[in-house]
Design an enzyme around this catalytic site. Structure first.
Site, mmCIF file in Angstrom:
data_model
loop_
_atom_site.group_PDB
_atom_site.id
_atom_site.type_symbol
_atom_site.label_atom_id
_atom_site.label_comp_id
_atom_site.label_asym_id
_atom_site.label_seq_id
_atom_site.Cartn_x
_atom_site.Cartn_y
_atom_site.Cartn_z
ATOM 1 N N ASP A 51 0.870 -1.187 0.000
ATOM 2 C CA ASP A 51 0.000 0.000 0.000
ATOM 3 C C ASP A 51 0.900 1.228 0.000
ATOM 4 O OD1 ASP A 51 -2.236 1.892 0.555
ATOM 5 O OD2 ASP A 51 -3.322 0.114 1.214
ATOM 6 N N GLY A 77 4.596 1.325 -1.555
ATOM 7 C CA GLY A 77 4.714 1.731 -2.953
ATOM 8 C C GLY A 77 3.369 2.112 -3.518
ATOM 9 N N PHE A 79 0.831 1.350 -6.881
ATOM 10 C CA PHE A 79 0.631 0.462 -8.026
ATOM 11 C C PHE A 79 0.569 1.220 -9.349
ATOM 12 C CE2 PHE A 79 -3.677 0.093 -5.719
ATOM 13 C CZ PHE A 79 -4.295 1.137 -6.401
ATOM 14 N N HIS A 97 -12.702 -1.707 -8.357
ATOM 15 C CA HIS A 97 -13.911 -0.885 -8.550
ATOM 16 C C HIS A 97 -13.664 0.614 -8.325
ATOM 17 C CE1 HIS A 97 -16.003 -0.695 -4.287
ATOM 18 N NE2 HIS A 97 -14.703 -0.442 -4.199
HETATM 19 C C1 LIG Z 1 -10.992 0.711 -0.623
HETATM 20 S S1 LIG Z 1 -9.476 0.396 0.180
HETATM 21 C C2 LIG Z 1 -9.400 -1.381 0.157
HETATM 22 C C3 LIG Z 1 -8.763 -1.950 1.389
HETATM 23 C C4 LIG Z 1 -8.738 -3.466 1.505
HETATM 24 N N1 LIG Z 1 -8.136 -4.090 0.359
HETATM 25 C C5 LIG Z 1 -10.117 -4.027 1.723
HETATM 26 O O1 LIG Z 1 -10.720 -4.578 0.806
HETATM 27 O O2 LIG Z 1 -10.619 -3.934 2.848
HETATM 28 C C6 LIG Z 1 -8.306 0.854 -1.099
HETATM 29 C C7 LIG Z 1 -6.858 0.761 -0.670
HETATM 30 O O3 LIG Z 1 -6.032 1.037 -1.816
HETATM 31 C C8 LIG Z 1 -4.929 1.806 -1.397
HETATM 32 N N2 LIG Z 1 -4.356 2.539 -2.522
HETATM 33 C C9 LIG Z 1 -4.882 3.632 -3.148
HETATM 34 N N3 LIG Z 1 -4.067 4.046 -4.132
HETATM 35 C C10 LIG Z 1 -2.996 3.202 -4.116
HETATM 36 C C11 LIG Z 1 -1.807 3.129 -4.889
HETATM 37 N N4 LIG Z 1 -1.571 4.002 -5.877
HETATM 38 N N5 LIG Z 1 -0.923 2.136 -4.631
HETATM 39 C C12 LIG Z 1 -1.166 1.246 -3.621
HETATM 40 N N6 LIG Z 1 -2.282 1.267 -2.853
HETATM 41 C C13 LIG Z 1 -3.182 2.242 -3.092
HETATM 42 C C14 LIG Z 1 -5.527 2.726 -0.318
HETATM 43 O O4 LIG Z 1 -4.520 3.280 0.504
HETATM 44 C C15 LIG Z 1 -6.466 1.775 0.395
HETATM 45 O O5 LIG Z 1 -5.813 1.084 1.465
#
Ligand SMILES: C[S@@+](CC[C@H](N)C(=O)[O-])C[C@H]1O[C@@H](n2cnc3c(N)ncnc32)[C@H](O)[C@@H]1O
Length: 188
Positions: A51, A77, A79, A97
């Site tokens: 994350d 990092g 993604f 989503h």
């Molecule tokens: C809606 S939450 C989902 C959390 C978890 N996977 C769940 O289902 O309970 C989205 C996650 O994506 C992470 N995120 C957003 N942009 C990101 C990026 N560019 N690289 C890595 N993680 C990212 C956010 O910090 C957050 O923890």
């Protein structure tokens, strides 16, 4: 997100055939409940939560509290900026989503690159049924994402399986979890 995702996370930890794999990475892990539940239920596994760097303290506190810090570590990092950490199994919960179609396809492609031949990609959220007539929660969640984000939307199992096939995954399947949630599994 732990509160929303815990039921599905525990089900993935028990339902997926983890005995066939050694390592995992949970992409967009937030507090790390999916990684923690998978590690708790499968003591032979080691894994990472990936994350943004600012998430590290809440992740590390949580996995220590759950008692899996010796096998689950944080990988910082974005993604958008780098390849995903390599692992036998890549997971994304409530990630695809959030984003528009080209970004969804890019993320599925990065997951393909991160797993070995025989490796698996698990996507889970409120996957909509293929004829879009039953999963009202998933349809309403998709409307929510359309309103809240520039391009995000929810999708059917067939949609996700199609993106996986386009990326190169050789087999796909959809399995129900709890409530409106399902997982789509792609095998490389
Ligand atoms: C809606 S939450 C989902 C959390 C978890 N996977 C769940 O289902 O309970 C989205 C996650 O994506 C992470 N995120 C957003 N942009 C990101 C990026 N560019 N690289 C890595 N993680 C990212 C956010 O910090 C957050 O923890």
């Amino acid at each position: 997100m732990t509160g929303i995702s815990h039921g599905a996370n525990s089900t993935i930890a028990r339902k997926f055939p983890w005995k066939d794999y050694q390592t995992f990475v949970d992409v967009g892990t937030a507090q790390g409940d999916l990684a923690a539940q998978v590690a708790l239920a499968n003591p032979h596994l080691t894994g990472q939560g990936f994350d943004l760097p600012e998430v590290a303290p809440i992740f590390e506190e949580y996995v220590a509290t759950v008692g899996v810090a010796d096998r689950v570590s944080f990988s910082a990092g974005s993604f958008f900026a780098q390849p995903l950490p390599k692992a036998d199994v890549v997971m994304m919960g409530h990630i695809l989503h959030d984003w528009d179609l080209p970004t969804k396809q890019m993320l599925v492609g990065r997951a393909f690159d991160a797993v070995p031949i025989g490796g698996a990609f698990i996507v889970y959220e409120s996957i909509i049924d293929d004829d879009r007539s039953k999963n009202a929660f998933g349809l309403m969640m998709s409307l929510n994402m359309l309103i809240e984000t520039p391009g995000g939307f929810d999708y059917t199992g067939a949609d996700c399986a199609g993106w996986m096939r386009e990326a190169g995954f050789s087999s796909t399947r959809v399995e129900p979890l709890v409530g409106p949630d399902s997982m789509v599994i792609g095998i490389k």
